[in-house]
Design a protein around this motif. Structure first.
Motif, PDB file in Angstrom:
ATOM      1  N   LEU A  52      38.410 -71.773 -55.212  1.00 26.31           N
ATOM      2  CA  LEU A  52      37.646 -71.064 -56.664  1.00 26.31           C
ATOM      3  C   LEU A  52      37.984 -72.626 -57.506  1.00 26.31           C
ATOM      4  CD1 LEU A  52      39.246 -67.845 -58.225  1.00 26.31           C
ATOM      5  CD2 LEU A  52      36.991 -68.079 -56.828  1.00 26.31           C
ATOM      6  N   CYS A  53      36.854 -72.794 -58.058  1.00 27.09           N
ATOM      7  CA  CYS A  53      37.037 -74.617 -59.539  1.00 27.09           C
ATOM      8  C   CYS A  53      36.202 -74.705 -60.564  1.00 27.09           C
ATOM      9  CB  CYS A  53      35.171 -75.389 -58.739  1.00 27.09           C
ATOM     10  SG  CYS A  53      35.531 -77.318 -58.692  1.00 27.09           S
ATOM     11  N   THR A  54      37.222 -74.848 -61.068  1.00 29.14           N
ATOM     12  CA  THR A  54      37.174 -74.790 -63.105  1.00 29.14           C
ATOM     13  C   THR A  54      35.507 -75.898 -62.628  1.00 29.14           C
ATOM     14  OG1 THR A  54      37.821 -76.544 -62.880  1.00 29.14           O
ATOM     15  CG2 THR A  54      39.477 -75.084 -63.261  1.00 29.14           C
ATOM     16  N   THR A  55      34.768 -76.463 -62.082  1.00 27.83           N
ATOM     17  CA  THR A  55      33.605 -76.975 -62.255  1.00 27.83           C
ATOM     18  C   THR A  55      32.686 -77.314 -60.604  1.00 27.83           C
ATOM     19  OG1 THR A  55      34.769 -78.229 -63.967  1.00 27.83           O
ATOM     20  CG2 THR A  55      32.654 -79.333 -63.580  1.00 27.83           C
ATOM     21  N   ARG A  56      31.979 -75.904 -60.649  1.00 25.28           N
ATOM     22  CA  ARG A  56      31.282 -75.289 -59.693  1.00 25.28           C
ATOM     23  C   ARG A  56      30.532 -76.678 -58.777  1.00 25.28           C
ATOM     24  NH1 ARG A  56      30.398 -69.786 -58.574  1.00 25.28           N
ATOM     25  NH2 ARG A  56      28.979 -70.661 -56.607  1.00 25.28           N
ATOM     26  N   ARG A  57      30.053 -77.297 -59.904  1.00 23.12           N
ATOM     27  CA  ARG A  57      28.340 -78.065 -60.005  1.00 23.12           C
ATOM     28  C   ARG A  57      28.556 -79.219 -59.663  1.00 23.12           C
ATOM     29  NH1 ARG A  57      28.469 -81.895 -63.886  1.00 23.12           N
ATOM     30  NH2 ARG A  57      29.906 -81.032 -65.899  1.00 23.12           N
ATOM     31  N   LYS A  58      30.461 -80.149 -59.758  1.00 25.64           N
ATOM     32  CA  LYS A  58      30.870 -80.903 -59.545  1.00 25.64           C
ATOM     33  C   LYS A  58      31.151 -81.201 -57.893  1.00 25.64           C
ATOM     34  CE  LYS A  58      33.224 -83.434 -62.051  1.00 25.64           C
ATOM     35  NZ  LYS A  58      34.275 -83.648 -63.197  1.00 25.64           N
ATOM     36  N   TYR A  59      31.211 -80.610 -57.305  1.00 25.66           N
ATOM     37  CA  TYR A  59      31.125 -80.131 -55.840  1.00 25.66           C
ATOM     38  C   TYR A  59      30.862 -79.441 -55.505  1.00 25.66           C
ATOM     39  CZ  TYR A  59      35.681 -82.032 -57.967  1.00 25.66           C
ATOM     40  OH  TYR A  59      36.498 -82.099 -59.033  1.00 25.66           O
ATOM     41  N   ALA A  60      30.510 -79.378 -53.868  1.00 27.28           N
ATOM     42  CA  ALA A  60      30.360 -78.664 -52.449  1.00 27.28           C
ATOM     43  C   ALA A  60      31.139 -78.149 -51.207  1.00 27.28           C
ATOM     44  CB  ALA A  60      29.085 -79.054 -51.810  1.00 27.28           C
ATOM     45  N   VAL A  61      31.789 -76.603 -51.113  1.00 26.00           N
ATOM     46  CA  VAL A  61      32.643 -76.324 -50.812  1.00 26.00           C
ATOM     47  C   VAL A  61      32.161 -75.570 -49.681  1.00 26.00           C
ATOM     48  CG1 VAL A  61      34.974 -75.022 -50.778  1.00 26.00           C
ATOM     49  CG2 VAL A  61      34.375 -76.455 -52.662  1.00 26.00           C
ATOM     50  N   VAL A  62      32.421 -75.767 -47.915  1.00 24.18           N
ATOM     51  CA  VAL A  62      32.319 -75.449 -47.093  1.00 24.18           C
ATOM     52  C   VAL A  62      33.572 -74.305 -47.102  1.00 24.18           C
ATOM     53  CG1 VAL A  62      31.330 -76.114 -44.956  1.00 24.18           C
ATOM     54  CG2 VAL A  62      31.059 -77.862 -46.664  1.00 24.18           C
ATOM     55  N   ASP A  63      32.507 -73.162 -46.511  1.00 25.94           N
ATOM     56  CA  ASP A  63      33.194 -71.720 -46.030  1.00 25.94           C
ATOM     57  C   ASP A  63      34.810 -71.760 -47.393  1.00 25.94           C
ATOM     58  OD1 ASP A  63      31.603 -71.381 -43.956  1.00 25.94           O
ATOM     59  OD2 ASP A  63      33.207 -73.170 -42.978  1.00 25.94           O
ATOM     60  N   ALA A  64      33.926 -71.471 -48.166  1.00 27.81           N
ATOM     61  CA  ALA A  64      35.015 -71.280 -49.532  1.00 27.81           C
ATOM     62  C   ALA A  64      35.370 -69.996 -49.114  1.00 27.81           C
ATOM     63  CB  ALA A  64      34.145 -71.398 -51.059  1.00 27.81           C
ATOM     64  N   GLU A  65      34.962 -69.307 -48.086  1.00 22.52           N
ATOM     65  CA  GLU A  65      35.619 -68.054 -48.550  1.00 22.52           C
ATOM     66  C   GLU A  65      35.969 -67.501 -46.754  1.00 22.52           C
ATOM     67  OE1 GLU A  65      34.474 -64.954 -51.157  1.00 22.52           O
ATOM     68  OE2 GLU A  65      33.300 -65.414 -51.325  1.00 22.52           O
ATOM     69  N   GLY A  66      37.106 -67.117 -46.381  1.00 25.47           N
ATOM     70  CA  GLY A  66      37.215 -66.324 -44.968  1.00 25.47           C
ATOM     71  C   GLY A  66      38.501 -65.866 -45.266  1.00 25.47           C
ATOM     72  N   THR A  67      39.128 -65.846 -43.463  1.00 26.34           N
ATOM     73  CA  THR A  67      39.955 -65.162 -43.001  1.00 26.34           C
ATOM     74  C   THR A  67      40.896 -66.124 -41.689  1.00 26.34           C
ATOM     75  OG1 THR A  67      39.294 -64.333 -40.677  1.00 26.34           O
ATOM     76  CG2 THR A  67      39.031 -63.509 -43.367  1.00 26.34           C
ATOM     77  N   ILE A  68      42.327 -65.793 -42.522  1.00 22.83           N
ATOM     78  CA  ILE A  68      43.349 -66.958 -41.378  1.00 22.83           C
ATOM     79  C   ILE A  68      44.216 -65.850 -40.272  1.00 22.83           C
ATOM     80  CG2 ILE A  68      44.930 -68.354 -41.100  1.00 22.83           C
ATOM     81  CD1 ILE A  68      44.173 -69.098 -44.482  1.00 22.83           C
TER      82      ILE A  68
END
Length: 209
Positions: A52-68
């Motif tokens: 999660l991010c406090t300022t989503r518009r400023k960042y592009a997160v690749v695969d922000a969800e997943g499993t390990i």
């Protein structure tokens, strides 16, 4: 009777292992505009993660969800999209939440601060001034070196230690059935936690070499 192999929670939360613990972007260094978070799972059960991010518009997160999977790690790529003077010096924050399959509440979380600076030289001078200040501030120094020195070659001993830690994280857990490896190569949860921690320290050494 099957024993519960889950590690003991700290303050009701599962310890989170992620590297680096701070993201620093430099406007004059294009290679720093993309950062990688590595999330480790030294436990004997699969984890789900969400960034999660406090300022989503400023960042592009690749695969922000997943499993390990148990004993594995994943890389999360985070790009800064607003490289401009208006964003200089502004601190944002990412939150990494860990979940167990079938549960909606996070069992562990860790905050990763991030900042955009005009130049890497300015950050170097700032880091030198902060070297004798509080531990929380000085903890950001290794991550400054990541952006300044990407092409250096670490020593063979450091690389060997990193490979040993990775191998330890890939070994089966104690009591795991179906493994053909000898019993003495089955590690406990605590041993895998230590390996993950040492790997993070060794990675910092490699990036600073």
């Amino acid at each position: 009777m099957q024993l519960d192999k889950r590690p003991r929670l700290v303050d009701g939360k599962l310890p989170v292992f992620v590297f680096p613990t701070e993201l620093v972007y430099y406007a004059d260094d294009r290679s720093s505009h993309k950062q990688v978070l590595t999330v480790y799972n030294p436990y004997d059960f699969t984890l789900k993660f969400k960034v999660l991010c406090t300022t989503r518009r400023k960042y592009a997160v690749v695969d922000a969800e997943g499993t390990i999977r148990p004993g594995c790690c994943v890389d999360v790529v985070i790009r800064h999209k607003e490289i401009n003077e208006a964003s200089y010096g502004i601190s944002d924050k990412f939150r990494l939440n860990l979940y167990e399959h079938g549960r909606r509440d996070a069992i562990g979380s860790k905050d990763i601060p991030t900042i955009l600076l005009p130049t890497s030289q300015g950050r170097e001078r700032e880091s030198e001034e902060l070297s004798s200040s509080q531990a929380e501030s000085s903890a950001s120094l290794p991550f400054t070196a990541v952006a300044r020195q990407r092409s250096a070659t670490p020593g063979p001993t450091v690389v060997l230690l990193a490979l040993v830690c990775v191998a330890a994280l890939l070994l089966p857990m104690q009591g795991e059935a179906g493994s053909s490896l000898p019993v003495y190569l089955h590690l406990t949860v605590n041993q895998k936690l230590i390996a993950a921690y040492v790997l993070g320290l060794v990675t910092m050494v490699i990036l600073r070499t």
